[in-house]
Write a protein that holds these residues in place. Structure first.
Motif, short mmCIF file in Angstrom:
data_model
loop_
_atom_site.label_atom_id
_atom_site.label_comp_id
_atom_site.label_asym_id
_atom_site.label_seq_id
_atom_site.Cartn_x
_atom_site.Cartn_y
_atom_site.Cartn_z
N LYS A 78 0.55 2.85 -11.50
CA LYS A 78 -0.29 3.07 -10.33
C LYS A 78 -1.70 2.52 -10.58
CE LYS A 78 -2.19 6.50 -7.25
NZ LYS A 78 -2.56 7.86 -7.03
N LYS A 79 -2.24 2.79 -11.76
CA LYS A 79 -3.58 2.31 -12.11
C LYS A 79 -3.62 0.78 -12.08
CE LYS A 79 -7.03 2.88 -15.74
NZ LYS A 79 -7.30 3.47 -17.05
N TYR A 80 -2.58 0.13 -12.64
CA TYR A 80 -2.53 -1.33 -12.63
C TYR A 80 -2.45 -1.85 -11.19
CZ TYR A 80 -0.83 -6.07 -12.90
OH TYR A 80 -0.68 -7.40 -12.71
N LEU A 81 -1.57 -1.26 -10.38
CA LEU A 81 -1.40 -1.73 -9.00
C LEU A 81 -2.63 -1.46 -8.15
CD1 LEU A 81 2.31 -0.74 -8.37
CD2 LEU A 81 1.39 -3.05 -8.65
N GLU A 82 -3.31 -0.36 -8.39
CA GLU A 82 -4.54 -0.09 -7.64
C GLU A 82 -5.61 -1.13 -7.96
OE1 GLU A 82 -5.37 3.98 -8.64
OE2 GLU A 82 -4.41 4.70 -6.80
N GLY A 83 -5.58 -1.70 -9.14
CA GLY A 83 -6.48 -2.78 -9.49
C GLY A 83 -6.17 -4.06 -8.72
N ARG A 84 -4.97 -4.13 -8.14
CA ARG A 84 -4.55 -5.30 -7.36
C ARG A 84 -4.68 -5.08 -5.86
NH1 ARG A 84 -1.49 -9.25 -9.98
NH2 ARG A 84 -1.98 -10.27 -8.03
N ILE A 85 -5.31 -3.98 -5.44
CA ILE A 85 -5.48 -3.73 -4.01
C ILE A 85 -6.34 -4.83 -3.42
CG2 ILE A 85 -6.56 -2.20 -2.31
CD1 ILE A 85 -5.54 0.14 -3.91
N THR A 86 -5.86 -5.43 -2.35
CA THR A 86 -6.54 -6.58 -1.75
C THR A 86 -7.61 -6.12 -0.77
OG1 THR A 86 -4.97 -6.73 0.06
CG2 THR A 86 -4.49 -8.01 -1.91
N ALA A 87 -8.64 -6.92 -0.65
CA ALA A 87 -9.71 -6.65 0.32
C ALA A 87 -9.16 -6.78 1.73
CB ALA A 87 -10.87 -7.61 0.10
N GLU A 88 -8.22 -7.72 1.96
CA GLU A 88 -7.61 -7.88 3.27
C GLU A 88 -6.86 -6.62 3.68
OE1 GLU A 88 -5.01 -11.16 2.86
OE2 GLU A 88 -6.59 -12.60 2.51
N GLY A 89 -6.15 -6.04 2.73
CA GLY A 89 -5.40 -4.82 3.00
C GLY A 89 -6.31 -3.68 3.37
N MET A 90 -7.42 -3.54 2.68
CA MET A 90 -8.36 -2.48 2.99
C MET A 90 -8.98 -2.71 4.38
SD MET A 90 -7.98 -0.44 0.60
CE MET A 90 -9.27 0.72 0.96
#
Length: 128
Positions: free
Chosen positions: A110-122
């Motif tokens: 989860k920590k690794y994937l949260e580091g990959r959260i995209t600005a477009e997605g947000m």
């Protein structure tokens, strides 16, 4: 070299009914096959792709584009919290067709994937 490698937990493959009736040959064979398949499953995360590897006798390797992540959720049972495994649900662009049930150390993934959260997605989440 992958940025992160996720593996499944052997404990998640165990079934109480198969353990109770393991003195019978069929449940024992089924349990051994399930454990072997879990041990051979891995998810490798790279910057722009994800590779899943599975199979004991028949090896399979699937490659998917890794465009980013919108959100990550973890679901853990009581045994999952005790033995350190859980299910990960990933919201991402397109369809997430990677099996992330029974993953070892789900908090690290989860920590690794949260580091990959995209600005477009947000941005899409905020506007919707």
């Amino acid at each position: 070299m992958p940025n992160y490698v996720a593996k499944k937990s052997v404990v998640s493959a165990l079934s109480i009914w198969l353990i109770l009736f393991s003195w019978l040959i069929i449940p024992l064979i089924i349990q051994i096959a399930r454990i072997a398949s879990v041990l051979c499953y891995s998810i490798e995360f790279y910057n722009n792709k994800i590779i899943t590897k599975s199979g004991v006798l028949n090896k399979q390797e699937n490659q998917s584009v890794f465009a980013g992540v919108y959100a990550v959720n973890i679901s853990q049972s009581l045994f999952g919290r005790i033995f350190g495994y859980g299910d990960i649900r990933v919201d991402c662009p397109g369809k997430w067709d990677i099996d992330t049930t029974g993953i070892k150390n789900p908090m690290e993934l989860k920590k690794y994937l949260e580091g990959r959260i995209t600005a477009e997605g947000m941005t899409n989440i905020i506007h919707n």
